[in-house]
Design an enzyme around this catalytic site. Structure first.
Site, mmCIF file in Angstrom:
data_model
loop_
_atom_site.group_PDB
_atom_site.id
_atom_site.type_symbol
_atom_site.label_atom_id
_atom_site.label_comp_id
_atom_site.label_asym_id
_atom_site.label_seq_id
_atom_site.Cartn_x
_atom_site.Cartn_y
_atom_site.Cartn_z
ATOM 1 N N ALA A 231 0.853 -1.190 0.000
ATOM 2 C CA ALA A 231 0.000 0.000 0.000
ATOM 3 C C ALA A 231 0.887 1.237 0.000
ATOM 4 O O ALA A 231 1.818 1.333 0.799
ATOM 5 C CB ALA A 231 -0.904 -0.009 1.231
ATOM 6 N N LEU A 232 0.620 2.165 -0.901
ATOM 7 C CA LEU A 232 1.428 3.386 -0.950
ATOM 8 C C LEU A 232 1.031 4.323 0.184
ATOM 9 O O LEU A 232 -0.134 4.389 0.569
ATOM 10 C CB LEU A 232 1.241 4.110 -2.289
ATOM 11 C CG LEU A 232 1.985 3.550 -3.504
ATOM 12 C CD1 LEU A 232 1.926 4.535 -4.657
ATOM 13 C CD2 LEU A 232 3.430 3.235 -3.203
ATOM 14 N N ASP A 299 20.900 -3.199 4.349
ATOM 15 C CA ASP A 299 20.751 -2.078 3.411
ATOM 16 C C ASP A 299 19.870 -0.950 3.966
ATOM 17 O O ASP A 299 19.037 -0.416 3.258
ATOM 18 C CB ASP A 299 20.150 -2.619 2.101
ATOM 19 C CG ASP A 299 20.109 -1.576 0.999
ATOM 20 O OD1 ASP A 299 21.061 -0.793 0.890
ATOM 21 O OD2 ASP A 299 19.113 -1.541 0.250
ATOM 22 N N GLU A 304 12.534 7.346 7.155
ATOM 23 C CA GLU A 304 11.719 8.549 6.950
ATOM 24 C C GLU A 304 10.778 8.796 8.118
ATOM 25 O O GLU A 304 10.462 7.870 8.879
ATOM 26 C CB GLU A 304 10.903 8.425 5.652
ATOM 27 C CG GLU A 304 11.776 8.387 4.408
ATOM 28 C CD GLU A 304 10.985 8.368 3.113
ATOM 29 O OE1 GLU A 304 9.779 8.716 3.127
ATOM 30 O OE2 GLU A 304 11.572 8.020 2.069
#
Length: 404
Positions: A231-232, A299, A304
């Protein structure tokens, strides 16, 4: 169900702070309504016209598609609630909703597509690159590793089991390359990369800086392709996000080491640097470190946060495709923030101890969570066994800190 028992446990029912209007990412417009274009249609239209009639007892919010309810539910403290009735519905939508558009996502090192649904919802599609039982080759650097679709699915469920809830929902899906990508794409660069392989399978490779070539093409069987659908998050024009460079970022160089690898007292200078000098930011980063160690993900160069909430909010754990690449090796350097700072949230430590007990064994919980995914089995068994072994190593590391 061990999972149901886990979510009823007192450690998973610690009260949240009260969420005020300023703690919400979005404030709802009570006049905005959504309705189906016509009976039997799956096309949605939005209408702000107050005269749109709603069934008795329904509010405008009840007409919203699931993805929009997910966005509206985001607040300062969590991406989605612990006991979220929306979650199964959102995962179902990601797995089954009709795809009306597929375009390549710009940026990034490997091929990813943005899929759009009839109700304005969007998902990020990461295609299958290797089989469940393939491990990352031992001579690969972490920065040239494949991004795995099944790692994205497993990371979402693991993050939820740890009660972090900082990864957007992800479901597996079988996509038809012909009907759901090639025939509907408006992306001219992507469209040029489709071909039929000597075996008669439909393939494509897109444009990107790694693994976008005929030799690394993604091929269906003959046109069915596995992938993860995430889901964006809300568009950055509506909800700005701040990208933070991790203090324990690796050098991304074949021979150079990062400062934290050379300086055993590195944490002392991090503690004096904003935003790690106050609040719970450093502890949140150590939570992320533990998640990454359990997955074997080296990685994690950035994370954010939503700008609206300033420094006092949770971290978003995005891009987890390089997890679950190796089950036979535990990369202890990932735990450097925990080992160097010797700090951990008490709630996180108590939950980790719980997940090491037989009734709530971490591997059993993740196995149960992943069994409901359309692409089950999502992980090969050795990856699940590795979780229990790595959890033991995290608890040993905390034990060393307590002894010091």
């Amino acid at each position: 169900s061990k999972l149901a028992a886990l979510f009823k446990h007192p450690l998973y029912n610690i009260p949240m702070p009260e969420v005020t209007e300023k703690d919400k990412l979005f404030i709802i417009n009570p006049m905005e309504k959504f309705s189906l274009r016509s009976s039997g249609s799956d096309e949605w239209v939005s209408s702000s016209k107050a005269e749109t009639l709603l069934p008795t007892g329904k509010t405008a919010y009840d007409t919203y598609p699931t993805w929009l309810k997910f966005h509206i539910g985001i607040n300062r403290y969590e991406l989605y609630p612990r006991q979220d009735p929306l979650l199964p519905m959102l995962l179902q939508d990601l797995a089954t909703q009709r795809i009306i558009s597929s375009v390549q996502k710009s940026g990034g090192t490997q091929l990813k597509l943005i899929m759009t649904f009839p109700n304005y919802g969007q998902a990020l599609f990461k295609p299958m690159k290797q089989t469940r039982d393939q491990e990352t080759p031992i001579d690969f650097f972490y920065f040239s590793d494949f991004e795995r679709h099944n790692a994205e699915i497993a990371a979402f469920h693991l993050d939820r089991i740890l009660d972090f809830r900082r990864i957007p929902p992800v479901s597996g899906r079988l996509v038809n390359i012909t009907k759901e990508i090639r025939d509907i794409t408006t992306d001219k660069k992507l469209a040029k990369t489709f071909f039929i392989s000597p075996a008669g399978n439909i393939c494509f490779y897109g444009e990107c800086s790694y693994y976008c070539s005929t030799e690394h093409a993604l091929c269906g069987k003959p046109d069915q392709l596995e992938g993860s659908m995430a889901a964006l998050l809300p568009d950055k024009t509506l909800a700005k996000r701040h990208s933070w460079r991790s203090p324990w970022r690796r050098s991304y160089h074949k021979s150079k080491k990062a400062e934290w690898e050379l300086n055993p007292n590195y944490c002392a200078q991090v503690r004096e640097t904003p935003p790690y000098d106050r609040g719970h930011r450093l502890l949140d980063l150590i939570d992320m470190t533990i998640l990454d160690f359990l997955m074997g993900n080296m990685d994690r160069h950035h994370y954010e946060t939503f700008e609206k909430f300033g420094n006092d909010t949770f971290l978003l754990h995005l891009d987890n495709g390089r997890g679950f690449g190796t089950h036979s090796h535990d990369e202890l350097s990932i735990l450097a923030p925990l080992q160097q700072c010797c700090s951990i949230k008490k709630s996180t430590y108590l939950r980790l101890q719980l997940l090491a007990t037989h009734p709530y064994r971490l591997s059993d919980l993740l196995r149960e969570a992943l069994a409901a995914d359309p692409l089950a089995p999502v992980l090969a068994e050795p990856h699940l066994w590795a979780l229990d072994r790595r959890l033991g190593k995290v608890l040993v590391a905390v034990g060393h800190c307590l002894a010091r």
